[in-house]
Design a protein around this motif. Structure first.
Motif, PDB file in Angstrom:
ATOM      1  N   LYS A   1      -6.895   2.687  10.049  1.00 53.53           N
ATOM      2  CA  LYS A   1      -7.840   1.575  10.208  1.00 53.53           C
ATOM      3  C   LYS A   1      -8.872   1.883  11.293  1.00 53.53           C
ATOM      4  N   ASN A   2      -8.423   2.516  12.381  1.00 51.55           N
ATOM      5  CA  ASN A   2      -9.388   2.927  13.413  1.00 51.55           C
ATOM      6  C   ASN A   2     -10.391   3.922  12.858  1.00 51.55           C
ATOM      7  N   LYS A   3      -9.919   4.821  12.013  1.00 52.33           N
ATOM      8  CA  LYS A   3     -10.812   5.807  11.406  1.00 52.33           C
ATOM      9  C   LYS A   3     -11.811   5.123  10.468  1.00 52.33           C
ATOM     10  N   LEU A   4     -11.347   4.134   9.740  1.00 55.58           N
ATOM     11  CA  LEU A   4     -12.235   3.392   8.836  1.00 55.58           C
ATOM     12  C   LEU A   4     -13.317   2.656   9.627  1.00 55.58           C
ATOM     13  N   GLU A   5     -12.942   2.090  10.760  1.00 57.99           N
ATOM     14  CA  GLU A   5     -13.923   1.410  11.608  1.00 57.99           C
ATOM     15  C   GLU A   5     -14.989   2.385  12.109  1.00 57.99           C
TER      16      GLU A   5
ATOM     17  N   ILE B   1     -11.814  -3.561   5.069  1.00 62.35           N
ATOM     18  CA  ILE B   1     -10.592  -3.095   5.732  1.00 62.35           C
ATOM     19  C   ILE B   1      -9.479  -4.116   5.579  1.00 62.35           C
ATOM     20  N   GLU B   2      -9.809  -5.388   5.674  1.00 64.38           N
ATOM     21  CA  GLU B   2      -8.800  -6.438   5.502  1.00 64.38           C
ATOM     22  C   GLU B   2      -8.231  -6.429   4.086  1.00 64.38           C
ATOM     23  N   LYS B   3      -9.080  -6.178   3.099  1.00 61.95           N
ATOM     24  CA  LYS B   3      -8.594  -6.107   1.714  1.00 61.95           C
ATOM     25  C   LYS B   3      -7.665  -4.910   1.516  1.00 61.95           C
ATOM     26  N   LEU B   4      -7.993  -3.782   2.150  1.00 63.89           N
ATOM     27  CA  LEU B   4      -7.126  -2.615   2.069  1.00 63.89           C
ATOM     28  C   LEU B   4      -5.810  -2.872   2.800  1.00 63.89           C
ATOM     29  N   ASP B   5      -5.865  -3.677   3.834  1.00 63.66           N
ATOM     30  CA  ASP B   5      -4.710  -3.934   4.687  1.00 63.66           C
ATOM     31  C   ASP B   5      -3.657  -4.805   3.995  1.00 63.66           C
ATOM     32  N   GLU B   6      -4.080  -5.700   3.127  1.00 62.10           N
ATOM     33  CA  GLU B   6      -3.163  -6.691   2.535  1.00 62.10           C
ATOM     34  C   GLU B   6      -1.963  -6.047   1.831  1.00 62.10           C
ATOM     35  N   PRO B   7      -2.172  -5.113   0.876  1.00 60.15           N
ATOM     36  CA  PRO B   7      -0.993  -4.543   0.204  1.00 60.15           C
ATOM     37  C   PRO B   7      -0.138  -3.679   1.132  1.00 60.15           C
ATOM     38  N   ILE B   8      -0.755  -3.065   2.128  1.00 56.89           N
ATOM     39  CA  ILE B   8       0.023  -2.269   3.079  1.00 56.89           C
ATOM     40  C   ILE B   8       0.951  -3.178   3.877  1.00 56.89           C
TER      41      ILE B   8
ATOM     42  N   GLY C   1      13.680  -4.477   1.226  1.00 62.02           N
ATOM     43  CA  GLY C   1      14.412  -3.798   0.157  1.00 62.02           C
ATOM     44  C   GLY C   1      13.819  -2.433  -0.168  1.00 62.02           C
ATOM     45  N   PHE C   2      12.501  -2.349  -0.136  1.00 62.14           N
ATOM     46  CA  PHE C   2      11.832  -1.087  -0.449  1.00 62.14           C
ATOM     47  C   PHE C   2      12.232   0.004   0.537  1.00 62.14           C
ATOM     48  N   TRP C   3      12.289  -0.307   1.807  1.00 67.25           N
ATOM     49  CA  TRP C   3      12.545   0.707   2.829  1.00 67.25           C
ATOM     50  C   TRP C   3      13.997   1.161   2.862  1.00 67.25           C
ATOM     51  N   ARG C   4      14.881   0.408   2.189  1.00 63.58           N
ATOM     52  CA  ARG C   4      16.281   0.829   2.129  1.00 63.58           C
ATOM     53  C   ARG C   4      16.537   1.841   1.021  1.00 63.58           C
ATOM     54  N   HIS C   5      15.570   2.039   0.127  1.00 56.90           N
ATOM     55  CA  HIS C   5      15.765   2.930  -1.028  1.00 56.90           C
ATOM     56  C   HIS C   5      14.625   3.941  -1.093  1.00 56.90           C
ATOM     57  N   GLN C   6      14.754   4.997  -0.312  1.00 51.90           N
ATOM     58  CA  GLN C   6      13.721   6.019  -0.244  1.00 51.90           C
ATOM     59  C   GLN C   6      14.231   7.356  -0.779  1.00 51.90           C
ATOM     60  N   SER C   7      13.296   8.258  -0.986  1.00 53.16           N
ATOM     61  CA  SER C   7      13.626   9.623  -1.385  1.00 53.16           C
ATOM     62  C   SER C   7      13.179  10.550  -0.260  1.00 53.16           C
ATOM     63  N   ASP C   8      12.508  11.651  -0.579  1.00 53.56           N
ATOM     64  CA  ASP C   8      12.089  12.614   0.443  1.00 53.56           C
ATOM     65  C   ASP C   8      10.678  12.367   0.958  1.00 53.56           C
ATOM     66  N   GLY C   9       9.856  11.713   0.147  1.00 50.43           N
ATOM     67  CA  GLY C   9       8.480  11.494   0.565  1.00 50.43           C
ATOM     68  C   GLY C   9       7.888  10.253  -0.083  1.00 50.43           C
ATOM     69  N   LEU C  10       6.889   9.682   0.581  1.00 54.76           N
ATOM     70  CA  LEU C  10       6.208   8.492   0.079  1.00 54.76           C
ATOM     71  C   LEU C  10       4.720   8.787  -0.013  1.00 54.76           C
ATOM     72  N   ALA C  11       4.158   8.547  -1.200  1.00 53.31           N
ATOM     73  CA  ALA C  11       2.714   8.704  -1.413  1.00 53.31           C
ATOM     74  C   ALA C  11       2.134   7.330  -1.730  1.00 53.31           C
ATOM     75  N   ILE C  12       1.056   6.978  -1.055  1.00 48.91           N
ATOM     76  CA  ILE C  12       0.399   5.682  -1.240  1.00 48.91           C
ATOM     77  C   ILE C  12      -1.075   5.909  -1.530  1.00 48.91           C
ATOM     78  N   TYR C  13      -1.581   5.196  -2.534  1.00 49.93           N
ATOM     79  CA  TYR C  13      -2.998   5.265  -2.883  1.00 49.93           C
ATOM     80  C   TYR C  13      -3.545   3.844  -2.852  1.00 49.93           C
ATOM     81  N   VAL C  14      -4.542   3.620  -1.986  1.00 47.08           N
ATOM     82  CA  VAL C  14      -5.061   2.273  -1.814  1.00 47.08           C
ATOM     83  C   VAL C  14      -6.589   2.297  -1.771  1.00 47.08           C
ATOM     84  N   ALA C  15      -7.177   1.348  -2.473  1.00 48.20           N
ATOM     85  CA  ALA C  15      -8.621   1.118  -2.461  1.00 48.20           C
ATOM     86  C   ALA C  15      -8.810  -0.373  -2.706  1.00 48.20           C
ATOM     87  N   GLU C  16     -10.018  -0.832  -2.692  1.00 47.61           N
ATOM     88  CA  GLU C  16     -10.261  -2.248  -2.939  1.00 47.61           C
ATOM     89  C   GLU C  16      -9.789  -2.614  -4.337  1.00 47.61           C
TER      90      GLU C  16
END
Length: 383
Positions: A51-55, A64-71, A79-94
């Motif tokens: 977010k600092n980089k985006l600013e 930035i607020e719209k990108l922030d909401e799903p994060i 529940g999501f954080w209790r069931h992980q594998s080796d890596g997490l990839a996230i793709y976010v845009a408006e």
């Protein structure tokens, strides 16, 4: 367990927006780090940096607020954080958000540009490491699409018989029991009858397997991937005889498939077929050294080849990056030092396009590159 499908990859590859953010973090499957939500804390800290980089890039506060909401929703999903594998990839845009829990150990990394960064996902698709898996029992048939990292059930109820009785009738088991009883009561004479019963049983199984083979014919021909069979030892020779598919793998996953779950079956399947895909990579490396006029090590030659659909195989230094631009009209490459406004990862651009064109992409360590004086090597389909 479908990790990321080709359709999803195509969606990511075709996405373009004023601001697209790709995020990669390593995660843990179990243990103290999971209990203490270390991965969640990691993402929270990295997202603050993003977010600092985006600013600094002068992205508007509203965007930035719209990108922030799903994060934020993801960070609050216990529940999501209790069931992980080796890596997490996230793709976010408006108005766009995708997350993938993957068996790939990522280095912490993020990428901000108009397009998404797909290079870290290459191992999921490299070397076309996909295959079909047919789980065979006389009382059950299941079919899967699989790769090193995923296994997905495919519904075939409308294509094949589900069990032997559907092909040969419901009296086969009763006949078999009668014949065994007859053999035990009639002595030597009945042994010949028992041999005949065995032949009849084999013929029944053959008819069943031939029906399975014919039912799968149109499905198998769509991509002509290797077909691996999981079954008990005595069944595989019968299936090989009934099979008409050219790309049947010559070895089977032995043992009764019902003795394990889908993930266990997938693990044993990959152990069986992995030599095939390792051979493909070795063959491509050998092909690079044998092809005088059909190889390239200069990015100025490779990117126009990618643009024209000429690249069969692309080798990329997994730990390197090349920044710049590519002018498609003039087929001209401009390389720059580091990321700046208006340029992008040329490695990401090349990998995305070669995979979309049905080519092979391999991420290699520097010392494994066919010609390691260059961060990018290629084999062309034609000169």
């Amino acid at each position: 367990m479908s990790l990321i499908s080709e359709k999803e990859f195509q969606e990511l590859a075709g996405f373009n927006n004023e601001v697209s953010v790709s995020i990669f973090i390593p995660t843990e499957r179990a243990g103290k780090d999971v209990l203490e939500e270390k991965s969640k804390t990691h993402l929270k800290s990295l997202w603050k940096e993003i977010k600092n980089k985006l600013e600094k890039k002068e992205v508007s506060k509203d965007k930035i607020e719209k990108l922030d909401e799903p994060i934020q929703e993801l960070l609050n999903d216990k529940g999501f954080w209790r069931h992980q594998s080796d890596g997490l990839a996230i793709y976010v845009a408006e108005d766009f958000f995708r997350k993938f829990t993957l068996p790939l150990k990522f280095d912490t990394h993020y990428y901000i540009n108009r397009e998404f960064y797909l290079k870290p996902l290459v191992p999921l698709f490299s070397g076309d490491g996909r295959f079909y898996l047919l789980s065979l029992q006389v009382e059950n048939v299941e079919f899967f699409e699989a790769s090193k990292y995923s296994i997905t059930p495919v519904k075939i109820d409308d294509l094949t018989p589900a069990r032997l009785e559907d092909t040969v009738g419901y009296d086969y088991e009763e006949k078999s029991l009668q014949q065994k009883s007859s053999a035990s009561s009639m002595g030597q004479q009945a042994m010949h009858g028992h041999a005949g019963a065995d032949r009849e049983r084999k013929n029944e199984i053959f008819r069943f397997f031939r029906a399975v083979d014919q039912g799968l014919h149109s499905l198998l021909q769509e991509e002509k991937l290797p077909l691996l069979v999981a079954c008990q030892d005595y069944l595989f020779p019968i299936y090989k005889e009934a099979n008409t598919y050219d790309n049947l793998y010559p070895e089977a996953v032995t043992g009764n498939p019902k003795d394990t779950d889908m993930l266990g079956l997938h693990q044993r399947a990959w152990e069986t077929i992995e030599p095939l895909f390792e051979k493909q990579k070795r063959d491509k490396l050998n092909q690079f050294h044998d092809q005088n006029g059909k190889t390239a090590v200069s990015i100025h030659d490779i990117l126009p080849g990618v643009h024209q659909g000429k690249v069969d195989t692309l080798f990329l230094d997994r730990n390197a990056e090349i920044w710049g631009t590519y002018n498609e009209d003039k087929m001209k490459v401009d390389i720059q030092e580091g990321q700046r406004n208006g340029n992008f990862s040329l490695m990401n651009w090349a990998a995305r396009n070669v995979l979309n064109q049905g080519g092979n992409v391999f991420l290699l360590d520097e010392e494994q590159m066919p010609e390691n004086s260059s961060k990018m090597n290629a084999i062309f389909r034609y000169s």
